[in-house]
Design a protein around this motif. Structure first.
Motif, PDB file in Angstrom:
ATOM      1  N   CYS A   1     -11.732   0.113 -19.663  1.00  0.00           N
ATOM      2  CA  CYS A   1     -11.105  -0.959 -18.845  1.00  0.00           C
ATOM      3  C   CYS A   1     -11.777  -1.326 -18.023  1.00  0.00           C
ATOM      4  N   VAL A   2     -13.190  -1.593 -17.761  1.00  0.00           N
ATOM      5  CA  VAL A   2     -13.399  -1.855 -16.705  1.00  0.00           C
ATOM      6  C   VAL A   2     -13.623  -3.708 -16.197  1.00  0.00           C
ATOM      7  N   LYS A   3     -12.434  -4.031 -15.376  1.00  0.00           N
ATOM      8  CA  LYS A   3     -12.334  -5.651 -14.823  1.00  0.00           C
ATOM      9  C   LYS A   3     -13.419  -5.913 -13.692  1.00  0.00           C
ATOM     10  N   ALA A   4     -14.435  -6.718 -14.027  1.00  0.00           N
ATOM     11  CA  ALA A   4     -15.655  -7.427 -13.066  1.00  0.00           C
ATOM     12  C   ALA A   4     -16.008  -8.928 -13.891  1.00  0.00           C
ATOM     13  N   ASP A   5     -16.073  -9.455 -12.825  1.00  0.00           N
ATOM     14  CA  ASP A   5     -16.877 -10.415 -13.428  1.00  0.00           C
ATOM     15  C   ASP A   5     -18.044 -10.680 -13.244  1.00  0.00           C
ATOM     16  N   VAL A   6     -18.405 -10.563 -14.797  1.00  0.00           N
ATOM     17  CA  VAL A   6     -20.896 -10.091 -15.137  1.00  0.00           C
ATOM     18  C   VAL A   6     -21.418 -11.443 -14.601  1.00  0.00           C
ATOM     19  N   SER A   7     -20.928 -12.465 -14.470  1.00  0.00           N
ATOM     20  CA  SER A   7     -21.335 -13.424 -13.375  1.00  0.00           C
ATOM     21  C   SER A   7     -21.930 -12.716 -12.004  1.00  0.00           C
ATOM     22  N   ILE A   8     -21.449 -12.003 -11.155  1.00  0.00           N
ATOM     23  CA  ILE A   8     -22.154 -11.729 -10.387  1.00  0.00           C
ATOM     24  C   ILE A   8     -22.253 -10.125  -9.585  1.00  0.00           C
ATOM     25  N   ALA A   9     -23.352  -9.842  -9.450  1.00  0.00           N
ATOM     26  CA  ALA A   9     -24.789  -8.917  -9.499  1.00  0.00           C
ATOM     27  C   ALA A   9     -23.739  -7.592  -9.467  1.00  0.00           C
ATOM     28  N   SER A  10     -23.281  -7.602  -8.089  1.00  0.00           N
ATOM     29  CA  SER A  10     -22.346  -6.245  -7.631  1.00  0.00           C
ATOM     30  C   SER A  10     -21.464  -5.744  -8.399  1.00  0.00           C
ATOM     31  N   ASP A  11     -20.732  -6.645  -9.236  1.00  0.00           N
ATOM     32  CA  ASP A  11     -20.041  -6.525 -10.180  1.00  0.00           C
ATOM     33  C   ASP A  11     -20.421  -5.323 -11.166  1.00  0.00           C
TER      34      ASP A  11
ATOM     35  N   MET B   1     -14.251  13.160 -24.714  1.00  0.00           N
ATOM     36  CA  MET B   1     -15.316  13.348 -24.972  1.00  0.00           C
ATOM     37  C   MET B   1     -16.368  13.015 -25.303  1.00  0.00           C
ATOM     38  N   LYS B   2     -17.709  12.946 -24.714  1.00  0.00           N
ATOM     39  CA  LYS B   2     -18.798  12.108 -24.839  1.00  0.00           C
ATOM     40  C   LYS B   2     -19.646  12.175 -25.977  1.00  0.00           C
ATOM     41  N   SER B   3     -19.570  10.701 -26.382  1.00  0.00           N
ATOM     42  CA  SER B   3     -20.630  10.139 -28.039  1.00  0.00           C
ATOM     43  C   SER B   3     -21.792  10.093 -27.151  1.00  0.00           C
ATOM     44  N   ASN B   4     -22.891   9.988 -28.138  1.00  0.00           N
ATOM     45  CA  ASN B   4     -23.937   9.109 -27.913  1.00  0.00           C
ATOM     46  C   ASN B   4     -24.445   7.738 -28.704  1.00  0.00           C
ATOM     47  N   LYS B   5     -22.918   7.206 -29.355  1.00  0.00           N
ATOM     48  CA  LYS B   5     -22.697   5.681 -29.474  1.00  0.00           C
ATOM     49  C   LYS B   5     -22.190   5.460 -28.772  1.00  0.00           C
ATOM     50  N   ILE B   6     -22.345   4.797 -27.583  1.00  0.00           N
ATOM     51  CA  ILE B   6     -21.322   3.920 -26.851  1.00  0.00           C
ATOM     52  C   ILE B   6     -21.806   2.647 -26.463  1.00  0.00           C
ATOM     53  N   ALA B   7     -20.658   1.709 -26.563  1.00  0.00           N
ATOM     54  CA  ALA B   7     -21.344   0.173 -26.413  1.00  0.00           C
ATOM     55  C   ALA B   7     -20.152  -0.383 -25.149  1.00  0.00           C
ATOM     56  N   LEU B   8     -20.896  -1.582 -24.615  1.00  0.00           N
ATOM     57  CA  LEU B   8     -20.646  -2.566 -23.529  1.00  0.00           C
ATOM     58  C   LEU B   8     -20.496  -3.335 -23.990  1.00  0.00           C
ATOM     59  N   ILE B   9     -19.184  -4.494 -24.629  1.00  0.00           N
ATOM     60  CA  ILE B   9     -18.682  -4.988 -23.954  1.00  0.00           C
ATOM     61  C   ILE B   9     -17.791  -6.835 -23.887  1.00  0.00           C
ATOM     62  N   THR B  10     -18.801  -7.603 -22.969  1.00  0.00           N
ATOM     63  CA  THR B  10     -18.302  -8.206 -22.089  1.00  0.00           C
ATOM     64  C   THR B  10     -17.299  -8.890 -22.420  1.00  0.00           C
ATOM     65  N   GLY B  11     -16.304  -9.344 -21.759  1.00  0.00           N
ATOM     66  CA  GLY B  11     -14.990 -10.799 -22.316  1.00  0.00           C
ATOM     67  C   GLY B  11     -14.694  -9.419 -23.317  1.00  0.00           C
ATOM     68  N   SER B  12     -14.338  -8.686 -23.862  1.00  0.00           N
ATOM     69  CA  SER B  12     -13.202  -7.858 -24.789  1.00  0.00           C
ATOM     70  C   SER B  12     -12.234  -7.932 -24.693  1.00  0.00           C
ATOM     71  N   SER B  13     -11.943  -8.812 -23.745  1.00  0.00           N
ATOM     72  CA  SER B  13      -9.828  -8.382 -23.597  1.00  0.00           C
ATOM     73  C   SER B  13      -9.510 -10.045 -24.793  1.00  0.00           C
ATOM     74  N   ARG B  14     -10.188 -10.201 -24.723  1.00  0.00           N
ATOM     75  CA  ARG B  14      -8.696 -11.373 -26.390  1.00  0.00           C
ATOM     76  C   ARG B  14     -10.955 -11.925 -26.861  1.00  0.00           C
ATOM     77  N   GLY B  15      -9.988 -12.192 -28.295  1.00  0.00           N
ATOM     78  CA  GLY B  15     -11.261 -13.252 -29.223  1.00  0.00           C
ATOM     79  C   GLY B  15     -11.703 -12.549 -29.791  1.00  0.00           C
ATOM     80  N   ILE B  16     -13.098 -12.980 -30.249  1.00  0.00           N
ATOM     81  CA  ILE B  16     -14.845 -12.453 -30.545  1.00  0.00           C
ATOM     82  C   ILE B  16     -14.568 -11.414 -29.935  1.00  0.00           C
ATOM     83  N   GLY B  17     -14.632 -10.425 -28.771  1.00  0.00           N
ATOM     84  CA  GLY B  17     -15.325  -9.834 -27.812  1.00  0.00           C
ATOM     85  C   GLY B  17     -13.760  -8.442 -27.840  1.00  0.00           C
ATOM     86  N   ALA B  18     -13.623  -8.604 -28.055  1.00  0.00           N
ATOM     87  CA  ALA B  18     -11.191  -7.615 -28.402  1.00  0.00           C
ATOM     88  C   ALA B  18     -12.023  -7.586 -30.027  1.00  0.00           C
ATOM     89  N   GLU B  19     -11.852  -8.533 -31.059  1.00  0.00           N
ATOM     90  CA  GLU B  19     -12.441  -7.768 -32.731  1.00  0.00           C
ATOM     91  C   GLU B  19     -13.533  -7.148 -32.440  1.00  0.00           C
TER      92      GLU B  19
END
Ligand code: NAP
Length: 250
Positions: free
Chosen positions: A58-68, A1-19
């Motif tokens: 989950c999206v695997k992408a290197d956020v330092s690369i524009a195409s990713d 189901m689509k929600s209107n509260k949508i958050a993208l958190i980069t680097g969220s597999s571990r540490g502060i991003g995961a929490e």
């Protein structure tokens, strides 16, 4: 189901991003977990969120690369909907060194991974959130560091300088898009118990230095996540271009 509260958190597999991802999910957000290499860690966070009944990809992408970054945002558009929150959290840290031992290649890499990544993601978020571009607004929270103020002498001036740039980008972008429905703020964590210190060559760095912290302890990733959540929600609706130091008083 689509929600209107949508958050993208980069680097969220571990540490502060995961929490942060888990906390946003608990607060009704559909969450995009982003990571660069650790599939197992990202899947673990995703499964925990799904088990608790929230929507998550989950999206695997290197956020330092524009195409990713473009692929990352297009995946969020398609699978979750219009982004309302971007948390620029992904960053790297290199081995503790004096400045004369830091190579030009290392300095450039740290700037690419910690600053250009933030710039690239902010750009895609503004294109989607800005009322100037037909969006409905949103919030961007950048994860800087207390290092932006301390300068990290004898440890990692490259990392500290990258976080100084994140602070300046935060302030400039906040003012640029303030009238377009977007708030931009940052959290500056201090010494937080995560695996990042192992990348700096000293896994137990926080425990070694904790007596120097006024609160006499290192911080937990969840404590930083709470500050990020506050800056992302309407509870901070009159706050933009601001910084929360989550440093135990340092
Ligand atoms: P961490 O435990 O080392 O986790 C880093 C996360 O970023 C991982 O999920 C990693 O993915 C991801 N990542 C790294 N480079 C990436 C890239 N190019 N593209 C996409 N994802 C990438 O770090 P942390 O300690 O939680 O730090 C989070 C943020 O807080 C960073 O901005 C850091 O500078 C800041 N901070 C941390 C502290 C601290 O004491 N820990 C203090 C001040 C500021 P993989 O799992 O795939 O590797």
């Amino acid at each position: 189901m689509k929600s209107n509260k949508i958050a993208l958190i980069t680097g969220s597999s571990r540490g502060i991003g995961a929490e942060t991802a888990k906390l946003f999910a608990e607060n009704g957000y559909a969450v995009c977990i982003n990571y660069v290499s650790n599939d197992a860690a990202a899947e673990k966070v995703k499964n925990e969120i799904l088990l608790n009944g929230a929507n998550c990809i989950c999206v695997k992408a290197d956020v330092s690369i524009a195409s990713d970054v473009i692929r990352l945002f297009e995946t969020v558009d398609r699978e979750l909907g219009s982004i309302s929150v971007l948390v620029n959290n992904a960053a790297i840290l290199k081995i503790q060194s004096r400045m004369e031992d830091i190579s030009e290649e290392r300095f450039s890499e740290v700037l690419q991974k910690n600053v250009i990544s933030c710039f690239l993601c902010c750009k895609e978020a503004v294109k989607r959130m800005s009322t100037k571009h037909g969006g409905t607004g949103g919030a961007i929270v950048n994860v800087s560091s207390g290092a932006a103020k301390s300068g990290s002498p004898n440890e990692y001036i490259d990392y500290a300088a990258s976080k100084g740039a994140v602070d300046t980008l935060t302030r400039g972008l906040a003012l640029e898009v303030a009238a377009e429905g977007i708030r931009v703020n940052a959290v500056r964590p201090g010494m937080i118990h995560t695996e990042m210190h192992a990348s700096g060559g000293e896994p137990n760095r926080v425990d070694r230095l904790k007596a120097k912290i006024p609160l006499q302890r290192g911080g937990e990733a969840k404590e930083v996540a709470e500050a990020i959540l506050w800056l992302a929600t309407e509870k901070s609706s009159y706050v933009t271009g601001s910084f929360i130091d989550s440093t135990g008083g340092l």
